[in-house]
Enzyme design. Structure first.
Site, PDB file in Angstrom:
ATOM      1  N   GLU A  69      22.848 -30.556 -94.771  1.00 47.65           N
ATOM      2  CA  GLU A  69      24.306 -30.404 -94.793  1.00 47.65           C
ATOM      3  C   GLU A  69      25.057 -31.703 -95.031  1.00 47.65           C
ATOM      4  O   GLU A  69      26.254 -31.686 -95.268  1.00 47.65           O
ATOM      5  CB  GLU A  69      24.815 -29.672 -93.550  1.00 47.65           C
ATOM      6  N   ASN A  70      24.365 -32.852 -95.004  1.00 47.58           N
ATOM      7  CA  ASN A  70      25.039 -34.093 -95.374  1.00 47.58           C
ATOM      8  C   ASN A  70      25.124 -34.280 -96.887  1.00 47.58           C
ATOM      9  O   ASN A  70      25.590 -35.318 -97.351  1.00 47.58           O
ATOM     10  CB  ASN A  70      24.349 -35.296 -94.731  1.00 47.58           C
TER      11      ASN A  70
END
Lengths: 218, 232
Positions: free
Chosen positions: A47-48
């Site tokens: 998710e980064n």
């Protein structure tokens, strides 16, 4: 024999299908990446801002600009892509991620999940967990069946602050595989040598056992 | 047009006590190291910092926390910082924890000129308390407001003298969102080049969003969780 954490991951990996985009949480879920069946392509989302997480780098090849959501150094696979955090959660929110695997402290028999906060302890934050559970169409929880005190983590109602409601679809624990259904936890498989009686004793929430329950196969 | 400033000291010279800052980065990856060092040196206080994380004890936003320059943190995950925990428990520091996607999208809304957004993250949890709710197609969403920040401090890999920015790998994260969202955006870059040298097709943040840009110095780019496999 209850499963090891590695075996829980191995069992979850059997749910992966060719072409799946998958988000793996921290802890046991991360281990699922070690058991992706050969012959299929699964793309891991971080998710980064990365699609296509590869293995950890070889020593000396670490790149500080290339990390996963657990802040570990990683590599990329061929066909990977980078993007910003809004797009990352956009693809999660819009249901483009096929499967999300998360750890949990508690799951209720209607699919509520608690995994971010223990009252009285330092709260570190929910990170991306609330976004994931609110939007993912298929959530598998990987966890031990009981907590270190021996208390069931499969409950009729979660006692800890919730991360999300009515979202978990399947649970793989050290002793059982269960689906969340309208009427509660439905037992699908048991760990080799673990009896349905033991699973019943360790499940506080509503448990449905229909017919013979097969042992898990690896 | 002159956006180029000499260094971080000049870039942050107008930031004052009590300002609201956005700081790019995920963990220690892609953080504006030079601007943070300059803020520490200048000793500006009572800052509100919007940042996904709060650094570690001796790096990143942790350096500002150590000097007690931060009044409030708005973050999604703050786990790696003992001084942070101490200040939180003594009430010296205020913390607002919000879901990471909500954090990103509240930046995005600000950058796109939208006052608010609806998101399902946090419905049915304590995050939903005192928030306006609305159902769309049978699913519940929370109203979340765009951030208002005086400054956005971002870090890019390459930038040009007109403020166009290119990020590298996962060091992109919140940086392009915050670059669009701050009232004044300050960009520090590893490589500053003359306008015209970057491929316009490759620009992540167009220069219109960037007020000040400078060539950063001495990047440490610290790794938080060095994880390797055995060489074959």
């Amino acid at each position: 024999m209850p499963l090891t954490k590695e075996q829980i991951a191995q069992r979850i990996a059997k749910e992966l299908k060719d072409g799946y985009y998958v988000n793996l949480g921290i802890g046991i879920p991360t281990l699922v990446a070690n058991y992706i069946p050969s012959g299929i392509k699964v793309v891991l989302q971080s998710e980064n801002g990365l699609l296509g997480i590869g293995p950890f780098p070889e020593e000396g090849m670490e790149d500080p600009d290339l990390i996963n959501a657990g802040k570990q150094t990683v590599t990329t696979i061929p066909g990977s892509a980078f993007f910003d955090s809004a797009m990352s959660f956009g693809m999660i929110r819009a249901g483009r991620v096929d499967l999300t695997v998360l750890g949990a402290m508690e799951v209720s028999d209607r699919g509520d999940i608690a995994n971010w906060k223990i009252p009285g302890k330092m709260v570190k934050g929910m990170g991306g967990a609330m976004d994931l559970v609110a939007s993912a169409k298929n959530i598998i929880v990987a966890m031990m069946h009981t907590n270190p005190k021996g208390e069931s983590k499969l409950l009729s109602h979660c006692t800890l602050p919730l991360t999300g409601t009515r979202c978990v679809k399947k649970i793989v624990t050290d002793i059982a595989v269960l689906d969340i259904t309208e009427s509660g936890f439905k037992l699908l498989e048991r760990a080799p040598g673990v009896s349905t009686d033991e699973i019943r004793a360790k499940t506080e929430g509503n448990l449905i056992i229909e017919g013979d329950i097969p042992e898990m196969k690896f | 047009m002159n956006k180029v400033v000499l260094d971080a000291d000049e870039a942050i010279s107008s930031i004052k006590d009590g300002d609201v800052l956005m700081l790019g980065g995920f963990g220690l990856c892609g953080i504006p190291e030079n601007c943070i060092a300059a803020l520490v040196k200048k000793g500006i206080r009572d800052l509100t910092c919007i940042s996904n994380n709060a650094g570690v004890d001796d790096f990143g936003i942790g350096l500002l926390l150590k000097k007690k320059q931060v009044r409030k943190m708005i973050s999604s995950y703050v786990g790696e910082n003992a001084e942070f925990e101490r200040q939180l428990l003594t009430g010296e520091l205020e913390v607002e924890l919000i879901p990471q996607g909500t954090l990103a999208t509240r930046c995005l809304a600000a950058g796109y000129g939208m006052p608010a957004i609806y998101t399902p993250a946090g419905t049915g949890t304590e995050v939903a308390e005192q928030k306006e709710r609305r159902s769309f197609n049978g699913k519940e969403y929370l109203l979340e407001y765009a951030f208002e920040a005086d400054y956005a401090l971002v870090k890019a890999w390459k930038g040009d003298t007109d403020g166009n920015l290119i990020y590298r790998e996962t060091a992109r994260n919140f940086n392009p969102l915050m670059a669009m969202a701050g009232q004044v955006t300050v960009a520090e870059v590893e490589q500053l080049v003359p306008a015209g040298e970057l491929d316009p097709d490759s620009i992540h943040t167009p220069g219109i969003y960037v007020r000040k840009i400078f060539q950063g110095q001495n990047y440490e780019k610290r790794i938080e969780q060095r994880t390797v496999r055995k060489a074959k």
